[in-house]
Design a protein around this motif. Structure first.
Motif, PDB file in Angstrom:
ATOM      1  N   SER A   1      58.550  18.398   8.654  1.00  0.00           N
ATOM      2  CA  SER A   1      58.974  17.223   7.892  1.00  0.00           C
ATOM      3  C   SER A   1      57.902  16.694   6.949  1.00  0.00           C
ATOM      4  N   TYR A   2      56.632  16.920   7.321  1.00  0.00           N
ATOM      5  CA  TYR A   2      55.505  16.342   6.585  1.00  0.00           C
ATOM      6  C   TYR A   2      55.584  14.831   6.504  1.00  0.00           C
ATOM      7  N   GLU A   3      56.304  14.223   7.423  1.00  0.00           N
ATOM      8  CA  GLU A   3      56.234  12.769   7.578  1.00  0.00           C
ATOM      9  C   GLU A   3      54.895  12.431   8.231  1.00  0.00           C
ATOM     10  N   PHE A   4      54.410  11.232   8.004  1.00  0.00           N
ATOM     11  CA  PHE A   4      53.111  10.848   8.567  1.00  0.00           C
ATOM     12  C   PHE A   4      53.298  10.456  10.034  1.00  0.00           C
ATOM     13  N   ASP A   5      53.138  11.435  10.893  1.00  0.00           N
ATOM     14  CA  ASP A   5      53.353  11.244  12.320  1.00  0.00           C
ATOM     15  C   ASP A   5      52.078  10.949  13.086  1.00  0.00           C
ATOM     16  N   TYR A   6      50.930  11.254  12.487  1.00  0.00           N
ATOM     17  CA  TYR A   6      49.659  11.067  13.184  1.00  0.00           C
ATOM     18  C   TYR A   6      48.819  10.049  12.422  1.00  0.00           C
ATOM     19  N   TRP A   7      48.197   9.144  13.186  1.00  0.00           N
ATOM     20  CA  TRP A   7      47.469   8.028  12.581  1.00  0.00           C
ATOM     21  C   TRP A   7      46.114   7.839  13.243  1.00  0.00           C
ATOM     22  N   GLY A   8      45.153   7.400  12.437  1.00  0.00           N
ATOM     23  CA  GLY A   8      43.866   7.021  12.980  1.00  0.00           C
ATOM     24  C   GLY A   8      43.896   5.595  13.480  1.00  0.00           C
TER      25      GLY A   8
END
Length: 119
Positions: A103-110
Motif C-alpha cells: 500500500s505504501y501507506e505510512f504504517d510505521y512511525w517514529g
C-alpha cells in the motif's frame, strides 16, 4: 520490528536552520517510501514532505516548499529533513514515517523530535 528514530530537533531562532535525521532499522529501507509529518498540541498531525524509494521524487506541503528539503541515504538507512528559514509556525513535534509494499501507506512511525522556533 521496524524502528524509526528521529534526532536533530531543538530550539532555534526564526530564520535559522535545523537538520533532522531519522534512522531506520528492521526495515528494507530502500523499498520504503519515507515521509515527515508534524504536530502541535490540539491539532491533527500534518503532512510535511515525502520522498520516493529511489530518492528521485519528492513532494512538499505548500507551507514548507522552498524552505525544507527531504533527502535519503539508502546505504545508511537514514532520511533527512533540512529545514531553512524557519518560522515560529514551524514549531511542532516532527515525526518520521515509513510506507512499504503493497500500500505504501505510512504504517510505521517514529517517536518524534521537538522543534521550537523562537521569534
Amino acid at each position: 520490528q521496524v524502528q524509526l528514530v528521529e534526532s536533530g530537533g531543538g530550539l532555534v531562532q526564526a530564520g535559522g536552520s535545523l537538520r533532522l535525521s531519522c534512522a531506520a532499522s528492521e526495515l528494507t529501507f530502500s523499498s520504503a517510501v519515507m515521509g515527515w509529518f508534524r504536530q502541535t498540541p490540539g491539532k491533527e498531525r500534518e503532512f510535511v514532505t515525502r520522498i520516493s524509494r529511489s530518492g528521485i521524487n519528492t513532494y512538499y506541503a505548500d507551507s514548507v516548499k522552498g524552505r525544507f528539503t527531504i533527502s535519503r541515504d539508502n546505504a545508511k538507512n537514514t532520511v533527512y529533513l533540512q529545514m531553512n528559514s524557519l518560522k515560529p509556525e514551524d514549531t511542532a513535534v516532527y515525526y518520521c514515517a515509513a510506507g512499504v509494499w503493497p500500500s505504501y501507506e505510512f504504517d510505521y512511525w517514529g517517536q518524534g523530535t521537538q522543534v521550537t522556533v523562537s521569534s
